[in-house]
Design an enzyme around this catalytic site. Structure first.
Site, PDB file in Angstrom:
ATOM      1  N   ASN A  34      13.486  23.779  40.716  1.00 45.82           N
ATOM      2  CA  ASN A  34      12.337  24.379  41.276  1.00 45.82           C
ATOM      3  C   ASN A  34      11.413  23.522  42.356  1.00 45.82           C
ATOM      4  O   ASN A  34      11.691  22.223  42.215  1.00 45.82           O
ATOM      5  CB  ASN A  34      11.405  25.298  40.592  1.00 45.82           C
ATOM      6  CG  ASN A  34      10.766  24.572  39.328  1.00 45.82           C
ATOM      7  OD1 ASN A  34       9.952  23.970  39.730  1.00 45.82           O
ATOM      8  ND2 ASN A  34      11.375  24.620  38.176  1.00 45.82           N
ATOM      9  N   ARG A  35      10.356  24.095  42.918  1.00 44.35           N
ATOM     10  CA  ARG A  35       9.454  23.068  43.591  1.00 44.35           C
ATOM     11  C   ARG A  35       8.243  22.666  43.213  1.00 44.35           C
ATOM     12  O   ARG A  35       7.312  22.118  43.764  1.00 44.35           O
ATOM     13  CB  ARG A  35       9.083  24.061  44.933  1.00 44.35           C
ATOM     14  CG  ARG A  35      10.323  24.552  45.874  1.00 44.35           C
ATOM     15  CD  ARG A  35       9.447  25.183  47.240  1.00 44.35           C
ATOM     16  NE  ARG A  35      10.749  25.761  47.889  1.00 44.35           N
ATOM     17  CZ  ARG A  35      11.311  25.112  48.619  1.00 44.35           C
ATOM     18  NH1 ARG A  35      11.271  23.881  48.749  1.00 44.35           N
ATOM     19  NH2 ARG A  35      12.395  25.820  49.576  1.00 44.35           N
TER      20      ARG A  35
END
Ligand code: CTP
Ligand code: CA
Length: 227
Positions: A34-35
Protein backbone atom coordinates in the site's frame (compact mmCIF):
# COMPACT_ATOMS: atom_id res chain seq x y z
CA UNK A 1 11.38 20.87 14.19
CA UNK A 2 9.30 22.46 16.91
CA UNK A 3 9.51 19.71 19.51
CA UNK A 4 12.53 21.04 21.42
CA UNK A 5 11.58 22.12 24.91
CA UNK A 6 8.34 20.14 24.89
CA UNK A 7 6.68 19.52 28.25
CA UNK A 8 7.85 16.05 29.41
CA UNK A 9 4.26 14.91 30.05
CA UNK A 10 5.06 11.39 28.80
CA UNK A 11 8.08 10.92 31.08
CA UNK A 12 8.04 7.47 32.64
CA UNK A 13 5.57 6.23 30.00
CA UNK A 14 6.21 3.53 27.41
CA UNK A 15 4.44 4.07 24.12
CA UNK A 16 4.31 1.70 21.15
CA UNK A 17 3.73 3.04 17.66
CA UNK A 18 3.29 1.08 14.44
CA UNK A 19 4.18 2.90 11.24
CA UNK A 20 4.48 2.34 7.51
CA UNK A 21 2.64 -0.22 5.45
CA UNK A 22 2.76 -4.00 5.47
CA UNK A 23 3.79 -6.04 2.43
CA UNK A 24 2.30 -9.44 1.80
CA UNK A 25 4.52 -11.69 -0.31
CA UNK A 26 3.23 -13.37 -3.46
CA UNK A 27 6.48 -15.03 -4.47
CA UNK A 28 10.17 -14.35 -3.74
CA UNK A 29 10.16 -11.09 -5.70
CA UNK A 30 6.60 -9.67 -5.44
CA UNK A 31 4.20 -8.46 -2.79
CA UNK A 32 0.84 -6.78 -2.22
CA UNK A 33 1.46 -3.43 -0.60
CA UNK A 34 0.00 0.00 0.00
CA UNK A 35 0.98 3.64 -0.30
CA UNK A 36 1.62 4.46 3.36
CA UNK A 37 4.89 6.41 3.70
CA UNK A 38 5.23 5.98 7.46
CA UNK A 39 5.67 9.72 7.99
CA UNK A 40 2.79 10.12 10.47
CA UNK A 41 3.99 7.22 12.61
CA UNK A 42 7.57 8.52 12.61
CA UNK A 43 6.29 11.99 13.58
CA UNK A 44 4.45 10.32 16.49
CA UNK A 45 7.68 8.63 17.54
CA UNK A 46 9.76 11.82 17.42
CA UNK A 47 7.21 13.87 19.34
CA UNK A 48 6.76 11.14 21.98
CA UNK A 49 10.55 11.03 22.53
CA UNK A 50 10.55 14.83 22.85
CA UNK A 51 7.82 14.56 25.51
CA UNK A 52 9.89 12.14 27.55
CA UNK A 53 8.39 8.75 26.60
CA UNK A 54 10.20 5.50 26.08
CA UNK A 55 9.24 4.72 22.48
CA UNK A 56 9.04 1.44 20.60
CA UNK A 57 8.48 2.04 16.88
CA UNK A 58 7.35 -1.02 14.95
CA UNK A 59 8.28 0.01 11.43
CA UNK A 60 6.78 -1.74 8.40
CA UNK A 61 8.79 -1.03 5.26
CA UNK A 62 9.21 2.70 5.87
CA UNK A 63 12.19 4.23 4.07
CA UNK A 64 12.77 6.86 6.76
CA UNK A 65 15.63 7.56 9.18
CA UNK A 66 15.33 5.98 12.63
CA UNK A 67 14.01 8.57 15.11
CA UNK A 68 16.73 9.38 17.66
CA UNK A 69 15.98 7.87 21.03
CA UNK A 70 13.35 5.35 19.84
CA UNK A 71 13.73 1.60 19.72
CA UNK A 72 12.93 0.59 16.13
CA UNK A 73 11.63 -2.91 15.37
CA UNK A 74 11.52 -3.55 11.61
CA UNK A 75 8.77 -5.81 10.24
CA UNK A 76 7.47 -6.79 6.81
CA UNK A 77 4.10 -8.48 6.89
CA UNK A 78 0.91 -7.94 8.92
CA UNK A 79 1.56 -11.12 10.87
CA UNK A 80 5.08 -9.94 11.77
CA UNK A 81 3.70 -6.56 12.75
CA UNK A 82 1.12 -8.24 14.99
CA UNK A 83 3.83 -10.29 16.78
CA UNK A 84 6.05 -7.26 17.35
CA UNK A 85 3.24 -4.93 18.49
CA UNK A 86 1.64 -7.45 20.88
CA UNK A 87 5.05 -8.20 22.43
CA UNK A 88 5.89 -4.51 22.94
CA UNK A 89 2.34 -3.69 24.09
CA UNK A 90 2.59 -6.09 27.03
CA UNK A 91 4.15 -3.35 29.17
CA UNK A 92 3.00 -0.22 27.30
CA UNK A 93 0.92 2.69 28.58
CA UNK A 94 -0.33 3.48 25.08
CA UNK A 95 -0.34 1.81 21.67
CA UNK A 96 -0.87 3.80 18.48
CA UNK A 97 -1.62 1.88 15.29
CA UNK A 98 -0.53 4.32 12.60
CA UNK A 99 0.57 1.56 10.21
CA UNK A 100 -1.48 0.68 7.15
CA UNK A 101 -2.07 -3.04 7.71
CA UNK A 102 -3.02 -5.14 4.69
CA UNK A 103 -6.53 -6.51 5.23
CA UNK A 104 -5.76 -9.52 3.05
CA UNK A 105 -2.75 -11.60 2.11
CA UNK A 106 -2.25 -14.12 -0.69
CA UNK A 107 -3.53 -17.44 0.62
CA UNK A 108 -0.27 -19.07 -0.29
CA UNK A 109 3.21 -17.73 -0.82
CA UNK A 110 5.02 -19.73 -3.45
CA UNK A 111 8.75 -20.38 -3.18
CA UNK A 112 9.32 -20.09 -6.92
CA UNK A 113 8.88 -16.96 -9.00
CA UNK A 114 5.57 -16.88 -10.84
CA UNK A 115 6.35 -17.14 -14.58
CA UNK A 116 4.27 -16.12 -17.56
CA UNK A 117 3.67 -18.55 -20.38
CA UNK A 118 2.63 -17.69 -23.90
CA UNK A 119 -1.02 -18.37 -24.50
CA UNK A 120 -1.80 -19.19 -20.85
CA UNK A 121 -3.94 -16.83 -18.76
CA UNK A 122 -2.57 -16.09 -15.27
CA UNK A 123 -4.07 -17.77 -12.23
CA UNK A 124 -6.25 -15.47 -10.09
CA UNK A 125 -4.66 -14.52 -6.77
CA UNK A 126 -6.61 -16.04 -3.88
CA UNK A 127 -6.61 -13.94 -0.70
CA UNK A 128 -7.31 -14.61 2.98
CA UNK A 129 -7.99 -12.17 5.83
CA UNK A 130 -5.17 -10.91 8.01
CA UNK A 131 -5.71 -10.59 11.77
CA UNK A 132 -7.21 -7.29 12.95
CA UNK A 133 -4.45 -6.12 15.27
CA UNK A 134 -6.20 -2.97 16.51
CA UNK A 135 -9.35 -4.88 17.48
CA UNK A 136 -7.26 -7.52 19.23
CA UNK A 137 -5.23 -4.91 21.15
CA UNK A 138 -8.42 -3.15 22.22
CA UNK A 139 -10.14 -6.35 23.38
CA UNK A 140 -7.16 -7.89 25.23
CA UNK A 141 -5.38 -5.13 27.13
CA UNK A 142 -2.62 -6.14 29.55
CA UNK A 143 -3.90 -3.40 31.91
CA UNK A 144 -7.31 -1.69 31.82
CA UNK A 145 -5.70 1.77 31.81
CA UNK A 146 -3.75 1.12 28.61
CA UNK A 147 -4.78 3.52 25.86
CA UNK A 148 -5.27 2.20 22.34
CA UNK A 149 -5.31 4.55 19.35
CA UNK A 150 -6.24 3.75 15.76
CA UNK A 151 -6.07 5.64 12.49
CA UNK A 152 -8.56 5.58 9.67
CA UNK A 153 -8.33 7.00 6.18
CA UNK A 154 -11.85 7.41 4.87
CA UNK A 155 -13.70 8.70 1.84
CA UNK A 156 -17.38 9.73 1.46
CA UNK A 157 -19.00 10.36 4.86
CA UNK A 158 -15.69 10.53 6.72
CA UNK A 159 -17.03 11.28 10.22
CA UNK A 160 -19.86 8.75 10.15
CA UNK A 161 -17.48 6.08 8.90
CA UNK A 162 -14.99 7.08 11.61
CA UNK A 163 -17.52 6.91 14.46
CA UNK A 164 -18.71 3.49 13.32
CA UNK A 165 -15.12 2.27 13.08
CA UNK A 166 -14.25 3.60 16.57
CA UNK A 167 -17.15 1.62 18.02
CA UNK A 168 -16.37 -1.49 15.98
CA UNK A 169 -12.66 -1.56 16.88
CA UNK A 170 -13.21 -0.81 20.58
CA UNK A 171 -10.24 1.57 20.77
CA UNK A 172 -10.09 4.78 22.84
CA UNK A 173 -9.14 7.20 20.09
CA UNK A 174 -9.55 7.05 16.33
CA UNK A 175 -7.72 9.59 14.19
CA UNK A 176 -9.74 10.03 11.02
CA UNK A 177 -8.50 11.68 7.89
CA UNK A 178 -10.03 12.14 4.51
CA UNK A 179 -8.20 10.56 1.58
CA UNK A 180 -8.47 10.90 -2.17
CA UNK A 181 -7.52 13.89 -4.30
CA UNK A 182 -3.84 13.68 -3.27
CA UNK A 183 -4.54 14.06 0.45
CA UNK A 184 -2.50 12.46 3.23
CA UNK A 185 -0.55 9.65 1.56
CA UNK A 186 3.14 10.50 1.22
CA UNK A 187 2.62 14.19 1.95
CA UNK A 188 4.29 16.21 4.71
CA UNK A 189 1.02 17.53 6.06
CA UNK A 190 -2.22 16.13 7.35
CA UNK A 191 -5.67 17.21 8.47
CA UNK A 192 -7.76 15.07 10.77
CA UNK A 193 -10.42 14.74 13.41
CA UNK A 194 -9.52 12.89 16.61
CA UNK A 195 -12.58 10.92 17.75
CA UNK A 196 -12.71 9.71 21.34
CA UNK A 197 -14.74 6.98 22.96
CA UNK A 198 -17.27 8.82 25.08
CA UNK A 199 -17.92 11.45 22.45
CA UNK A 200 -15.32 14.26 22.25
CA UNK A 201 -14.13 15.23 18.77
CA UNK A 202 -11.03 17.32 18.20
CA UNK A 203 -10.56 18.72 14.70
CA UNK A 204 -6.92 19.32 13.81
CA UNK A 205 -6.53 21.77 10.91
CA UNK A 206 -4.28 21.13 7.92
CA UNK A 207 -0.67 21.30 9.11
CA UNK A 208 2.53 19.36 9.79
CA UNK A 209 2.22 15.70 10.79
CA UNK A 210 4.18 16.63 13.95
CA UNK A 211 1.36 18.97 14.98
CA UNK A 212 -1.25 16.25 14.58
CA UNK A 213 1.06 13.91 16.54
CA UNK A 214 1.29 16.42 19.39
CA UNK A 215 -2.51 16.84 19.55
CA UNK A 216 -2.82 13.04 19.82
CA UNK A 217 -0.24 12.93 22.63
CA UNK A 218 -2.04 15.83 24.40
CA UNK A 219 -5.15 13.66 24.62
CA UNK A 220 -3.25 10.47 25.50
CA UNK A 221 -1.24 12.24 28.23
CA UNK A 222 -4.41 13.80 29.63
CA UNK A 223 -6.18 10.44 29.76
CA UNK A 224 -3.14 8.72 31.34
CA UNK A 225 -2.84 11.40 34.04
CA UNK A 226 -6.49 10.97 35.10
CA UNK A 227 -6.54 7.16 34.85
N1 CTP B 1 -5.72 -2.29 11.46
C1 CTP B 1 -5.18 -3.37 12.14
N2 CTP B 1 -5.20 -4.60 11.59
C2 CTP B 1 -5.77 -4.80 10.37
C3 CTP B 1 -6.33 -3.72 9.67
C4 CTP B 1 -6.28 -2.47 10.25
O1 CTP B 1 -4.67 -3.18 13.26
N3 CTP B 1 -5.79 -6.02 9.86
C5 CTP B 1 -5.69 -0.96 12.11
C6 CTP B 1 -4.95 0.12 11.34
O2 CTP B 1 -3.60 0.18 11.75
C7 CTP B 1 -5.69 1.38 11.74
C8 CTP B 1 -7.10 0.88 12.01
O3 CTP B 1 -7.01 -0.52 12.20
O4 CTP B 1 -5.20 1.92 12.94
C9 CTP B 1 -8.11 1.17 10.97
O5 CTP B 1 -7.67 0.63 9.74
P1 CTP B 1 -8.70 0.59 8.54
O6 CTP B 1 -8.04 -0.03 7.38
O7 CTP B 1 -9.28 1.95 8.39
O8 CTP B 1 -9.83 -0.36 9.18
P2 CTP B 1 -10.50 -1.67 8.64
O9 CTP B 1 -11.19 -2.30 9.81
O10 CTP B 1 -9.52 -2.52 7.90
O11 CTP B 1 -11.64 -1.15 7.71
P3 CTP B 1 -11.72 -0.97 6.10
O12 CTP B 1 -12.57 -2.10 5.63
O13 CTP B 1 -12.36 0.39 5.95
O14 CTP B 1 -10.31 -1.02 5.53
CA1 CA C 1 -8.26 -1.83 6.10
Amino acid sequence: RGTAGAVPDLAGRHVVISAGGTREPLDPVRYLGNRSSGKQGYALARTAVARGARVTLVAANAALPDPAGAEVVPVGTARELREAVLKAAANADAVVMAAAVADFRPSREVDSKIKKRDGVEPEPIALVRNPDILAELSAHRPAPAQIVVGFAAETDDVLANGRAKLARKGCDLLVVNQVGGGRAFGTEENEAVILESGGPETPVPHGPKETLADRIWDIVAGRLSTA
